[in-house]
Write an enzyme that holds these catalytic residues in place. Sequence first.
Site, PDB file in Angstrom:
ATOM      1  N   GLY A 150       2.661 -22.431  75.172  1.00 52.88           N
ATOM      2  CA  GLY A 150       3.531 -21.273  75.347  1.00 52.88           C
ATOM      3  C   GLY A 150       4.867 -21.713  75.922  1.00 52.88           C
ATOM      4  O   GLY A 150       5.333 -22.826  75.670  1.00 52.88           O
ATOM      5  N   ARG A 151       5.462 -20.839  76.730  1.00 52.90           N
ATOM      6  CA  ARG A 151       6.792 -21.139  77.282  1.00 52.90           C
ATOM      7  C   ARG A 151       6.759 -22.449  78.066  1.00 52.90           C
ATOM      8  O   ARG A 151       7.606 -23.327  77.876  1.00 52.90           O
ATOM      9  CB  ARG A 151       7.239 -19.985  78.192  1.00 52.90           C
ATOM     10  CG  ARG A 151       7.550 -18.702  77.447  1.00 52.90           C
ATOM     11  CD  ARG A 151       7.710 -17.565  78.409  1.00 52.90           C
ATOM     12  NE  ARG A 151       6.471 -17.277  79.101  1.00 52.90           N
ATOM     13  CZ  ARG A 151       5.827 -16.098  79.050  1.00 52.90           C
ATOM     14  NH1 ARG A 151       6.331 -15.093  78.387  1.00 52.90           N
ATOM     15  NH2 ARG A 151       4.685 -15.933  79.703  1.00 52.90           N
ATOM     16  N   ILE A 152       5.793 -22.590  78.981  1.00 50.89           N
ATOM     17  CA  ILE A 152       5.749 -23.789  79.823  1.00 50.89           C
ATOM     18  C   ILE A 152       5.225 -24.986  79.031  1.00 50.89           C
ATOM     19  O   ILE A 152       5.772 -26.096  79.116  1.00 50.89           O
ATOM     20  CB  ILE A 152       4.892 -23.549  81.088  1.00 50.89           C
ATOM     21  CG1 ILE A 152       5.481 -22.396  81.910  1.00 50.89           C
ATOM     22  CG2 ILE A 152       4.812 -24.819  81.929  1.00 50.89           C
ATOM     23  CD1 ILE A 152       4.602 -21.925  83.057  1.00 50.89           C
ATOM     24  N   ARG A 172      -4.945 -20.459  70.375  1.00 50.70           N
ATOM     25  CA  ARG A 172      -5.766 -19.672  69.459  1.00 50.70           C
ATOM     26  C   ARG A 172      -5.134 -19.601  68.078  1.00 50.70           C
ATOM     27  O   ARG A 172      -5.820 -19.617  67.072  1.00 50.70           O
ATOM     28  CB  ARG A 172      -6.002 -18.264  70.024  1.00 50.70           C
ATOM     29  CG  ARG A 172      -6.973 -18.273  71.192  1.00 50.70           C
ATOM     30  CD  ARG A 172      -6.930 -16.992  71.939  1.00 50.70           C
ATOM     31  NE  ARG A 172      -5.583 -16.732  72.463  1.00 50.70           N
ATOM     32  CZ  ARG A 172      -5.245 -15.659  73.153  1.00 50.70           C
ATOM     33  NH1 ARG A 172      -6.137 -14.728  73.404  1.00 50.70           N
ATOM     34  NH2 ARG A 172      -4.010 -15.506  73.599  1.00 50.70           N
ATOM     35  N   ARG A 229      -4.525 -22.646  85.704  1.00 51.47           N
ATOM     36  CA  ARG A 229      -5.291 -21.986  86.761  1.00 51.47           C
ATOM     37  C   ARG A 229      -6.594 -22.757  86.986  1.00 51.47           C
ATOM     38  O   ARG A 229      -7.198 -23.248  86.008  1.00 51.47           O
ATOM     39  CB  ARG A 229      -5.639 -20.544  86.371  1.00 51.47           C
ATOM     40  CG  ARG A 229      -4.462 -19.572  86.461  1.00 51.47           C
ATOM     41  CD  ARG A 229      -4.090 -19.242  87.907  1.00 51.47           C
ATOM     42  NE  ARG A 229      -3.028 -18.266  87.994  1.00 51.47           N
ATOM     43  CZ  ARG A 229      -1.740 -18.531  88.190  1.00 51.47           C
ATOM     44  NH1 ARG A 229      -1.331 -19.780  88.305  1.00 51.47           N
ATOM     45  NH2 ARG A 229      -0.853 -17.555  88.291  1.00 51.47           N
ATOM     46  N   ASP A 253      -3.106 -29.266  90.112  1.00 51.12           N
ATOM     47  CA  ASP A 253      -2.208 -28.487  90.973  1.00 51.12           C
ATOM     48  C   ASP A 253      -2.850 -27.164  91.362  1.00 51.12           C
ATOM     49  O   ASP A 253      -2.350 -26.462  92.240  1.00 51.12           O
ATOM     50  CB  ASP A 253      -0.891 -28.220  90.228  1.00 51.12           C
ATOM     51  CG  ASP A 253       0.119 -27.435  91.070  1.00 51.12           C
ATOM     52  OD1 ASP A 253       0.362 -27.836  92.227  1.00 51.12           O
ATOM     53  OD2 ASP A 253       0.650 -26.414  90.581  1.00 51.12           O
ATOM     54  N   GLU A 258      -8.424 -21.232  95.840  1.00 48.14           N
ATOM     55  CA  GLU A 258      -7.321 -21.727  96.677  1.00 48.14           C
ATOM     56  C   GLU A 258      -7.236 -20.950  97.982  1.00 48.14           C
ATOM     57  O   GLU A 258      -7.495 -19.737  97.982  1.00 48.14           O
ATOM     58  CB  GLU A 258      -6.008 -21.603  95.892  1.00 48.14           C
ATOM     59  CG  GLU A 258      -6.009 -22.506  94.685  1.00 48.14           C
ATOM     60  CD  GLU A 258      -4.772 -22.324  93.800  1.00 48.14           C
ATOM     61  OE1 GLU A 258      -3.863 -21.557  94.168  1.00 48.14           O
ATOM     62  OE2 GLU A 258      -4.740 -22.953  92.745  1.00 48.14           O
ATOM     63  N   HIS A 276      -0.846 -26.383  94.668  1.00 47.65           N
ATOM     64  CA  HIS A 276      -0.241 -25.334  93.819  1.00 47.65           C
ATOM     65  C   HIS A 276       1.284 -25.242  94.059  1.00 47.65           C
ATOM     66  O   HIS A 276       1.787 -24.206  94.493  1.00 47.65           O
ATOM     67  CB  HIS A 276      -0.917 -23.969  94.099  1.00 47.65           C
ATOM     68  CG  HIS A 276      -0.718 -22.977  92.986  1.00 47.65           C
ATOM     69  ND1 HIS A 276      -1.656 -22.022  92.667  1.00 47.65           N
ATOM     70  CD2 HIS A 276       0.311 -22.785  92.117  1.00 47.65           C
ATOM     71  CE1 HIS A 276      -1.211 -21.285  91.661  1.00 47.65           C
ATOM     72  NE2 HIS A 276      -0.017 -21.736  91.305  1.00 47.65           N
TER      73      HIS A 276
HETATM   74  P1  NDP Z   1       2.569 -18.209  77.801  1.00 53.05           P
HETATM   75  O1  NDP Z   1       1.940 -16.867  77.660  1.00 53.05           O
HETATM   76  O2  NDP Z   1       3.969 -18.419  77.329  1.00 53.05           O
HETATM   77  O3  NDP Z   1       1.651 -19.310  77.076  1.00 53.05           O
HETATM   78  C1  NDP Z   1       0.266 -19.317  77.160  1.00 53.05           C
HETATM   79  C2  NDP Z   1      -0.282 -20.310  76.140  1.00 53.05           C
HETATM   80  O4  NDP Z   1      -1.704 -20.355  76.294  1.00 53.05           O
HETATM   81  C3  NDP Z   1       0.011 -19.929  74.701  1.00 53.05           C
HETATM   82  O5  NDP Z   1       0.290 -21.085  73.953  1.00 53.05           O
HETATM   83  C4  NDP Z   1      -1.298 -19.289  74.234  1.00 53.05           C
HETATM   84  O6  NDP Z   1      -1.419 -19.425  72.832  1.00 53.05           O
HETATM   85  C5  NDP Z   1      -2.304 -20.143  75.005  1.00 53.05           C
HETATM   86  N1  NDP Z   1      -3.588 -19.479  75.206  1.00 53.05           N
HETATM   87  C6  NDP Z   1      -3.826 -18.295  75.816  1.00 53.05           C
HETATM   88  N2  NDP Z   1      -5.137 -18.008  75.787  1.00 53.05           N
HETATM   89  C7  NDP Z   1      -5.736 -19.034  75.129  1.00 53.05           C
HETATM   90  C8  NDP Z   1      -7.085 -19.315  74.766  1.00 53.05           C
HETATM   91  N3  NDP Z   1      -8.086 -18.485  75.075  1.00 53.05           N
HETATM   92  N4  NDP Z   1      -7.342 -20.466  74.106  1.00 53.05           N
HETATM   93  C9  NDP Z   1      -6.334 -21.314  73.780  1.00 53.05           C
HETATM   94  N5  NDP Z   1      -5.043 -21.111  74.110  1.00 53.05           N
HETATM   95  C10 NDP Z   1      -4.754 -19.976  74.770  1.00 53.05           C
HETATM   96  O7  NDP Z   1       2.420 -18.553  79.341  1.00 53.05           O
HETATM   97  P2  NDP Z   1       3.292 -19.582  80.219  1.00 53.05           P
HETATM   98  O8  NDP Z   1       3.443 -20.863  79.466  1.00 53.05           O
HETATM   99  O9  NDP Z   1       4.504 -18.902  80.731  1.00 53.05           O
HETATM  100  O10 NDP Z   1       2.294 -19.782  81.486  1.00 53.05           O
HETATM  101  C11 NDP Z   1       0.963 -20.232  81.277  1.00 53.05           C
HETATM  102  C12 NDP Z   1       0.162 -20.124  82.565  1.00 53.05           C
HETATM  103  O11 NDP Z   1       0.540 -21.158  83.459  1.00 53.05           O
HETATM  104  C13 NDP Z   1       0.383 -18.851  83.405  1.00 53.05           C
HETATM  105  O12 NDP Z   1      -0.376 -17.776  82.912  1.00 53.05           O
HETATM  106  C14 NDP Z   1      -0.075 -19.282  84.778  1.00 53.05           C
HETATM  107  O13 NDP Z   1      -1.451 -19.018  84.948  1.00 53.05           O
HETATM  108  C15 NDP Z   1       0.137 -20.802  84.770  1.00 53.05           C
HETATM  109  N6  NDP Z   1       1.209 -21.194  85.703  1.00 53.05           N
HETATM  110  C16 NDP Z   1       0.915 -22.030  86.753  1.00 53.05           C
HETATM  111  C17 NDP Z   1       1.906 -22.390  87.648  1.00 53.05           C
HETATM  112  C18 NDP Z   1       1.616 -23.276  88.805  1.00 53.05           C
HETATM  113  O14 NDP Z   1       2.275 -23.125  89.838  1.00 53.05           O
HETATM  114  N7  NDP Z   1       0.700 -24.223  88.701  1.00 53.05           N
HETATM  115  C19 NDP Z   1       3.278 -21.889  87.530  1.00 53.05           C
HETATM  116  C20 NDP Z   1       3.484 -21.057  86.366  1.00 53.05           C
HETATM  117  C21 NDP Z   1       2.481 -20.730  85.494  1.00 53.05           C
HETATM  118  P3  NDP Z   1      -2.280 -18.377  71.925  1.00 53.05           P
HETATM  119  O15 NDP Z   1      -1.920 -16.999  72.417  1.00 53.05           O
HETATM  120  O16 NDP Z   1      -1.890 -18.659  70.502  1.00 53.05           O
HETATM  121  O17 NDP Z   1      -3.720 -18.720  72.189  1.00 53.05           O
END
Ligand code: NDP
Length: 315
Positions: A150-152, A172, A229, A253, A258, A276
Amino acid sequence: MTTVLLVGKAHPRFRERLAPHFDLIELPTADPADITPEMAGRTQGVTTFNQMTPALIDALPNLKIVANFGVGYDGVDATYAASKNVLVTNTPEVLDEEVADTTIGLLLNTVRLLPQAENYLRAGKWVKEGAFRLSPLSLRGRHIGMYGMGRIGQQIARRLEAFNVKISYHTRSPRKDVQYDYHASLKALAEAVDTLVCIVPKTPDTRQTINTEILGALGKNGVLINVGRGWTVSEDDLAKALENGVIAGAGLDVFEDEPNVPEALMKFDNVSLLPHVASASVVTRNAMADLVCDNLIAYFEAGKPITPVPETPVK
Ligand code: NDP
């Protein structure tokens, strides 16, 4: 004036930015039992650090919007909020690059033992005992499997390209806007790569999906990095895999409970642990706090929040 309740920690920016627009009430806990009748009557907006249960939503009958600090909003019941016509916003994009930077740092720390090397120097061992040992692992020649693009995930992959490593991914649904090899299952990805970077959200579908089977598929040279997470990794299975040499190392991380980190993970020298901190710089946390404030101001003053989450009933 509209009243906004600052639930949990109040970022200093909240007071500074929101006070000219709203009456503010601070509620250091996220416990519905602490809601006074006055708060219940007045509150229309809330800021939260990922803590908003149905009970807390129910305790605020005039609530219209929950502005979450963080892109992950798994602690906010957005579906329940939507059923009550309460909007939820999060803080996407403003933290992508910071989290991606930290992920690269954690990966390098894990494979090259850099924290251990620094501790060695600081303990005076370089002088007394000579050079620090060679790291058994390296980033060289690695094939990175991104679990989440996704974004990150895309920012992490973009950085990894500069490190001259092969990149594949599993989500997915395949993305049209990236060129990396796609694997339709996490198992297939883990079999194909030697390094798994987890950056998926906490959802019912991602619960302990990194388990004995996936770690076995990753293999003896395998490295697991988790910045998504803790929920997504079975910490028991990971500790066993490290104990038995099923994989070669891990960098984490995030943890299931936590700030409690399982003792079983603390003892390994081939594990790098962070509390974290992926987005935890002053500049990025300020940008996240600003987006929380901007969402509230945009909603109450222009009728539309900036970054509503997908579940939210905004047209
Ligand atoms: P996005 O919604 O932009 O991306 C999520 C990605 O996960 C997508 O590529 C999505 O693709 C994929 N995904 C979701 N569900 C599934 C699944 N069941 N199986 C396979 N792939 C899956 O989110 P961000 O990138 O902005 O952030 C991701 C997560 O990172 C946040 O929700 C947060 O929990 C965590 N995070 C942790 C931080 C930290 O401090 N450690 C800081 C910021 C974020 P698709 O929908 O096609 O499956």
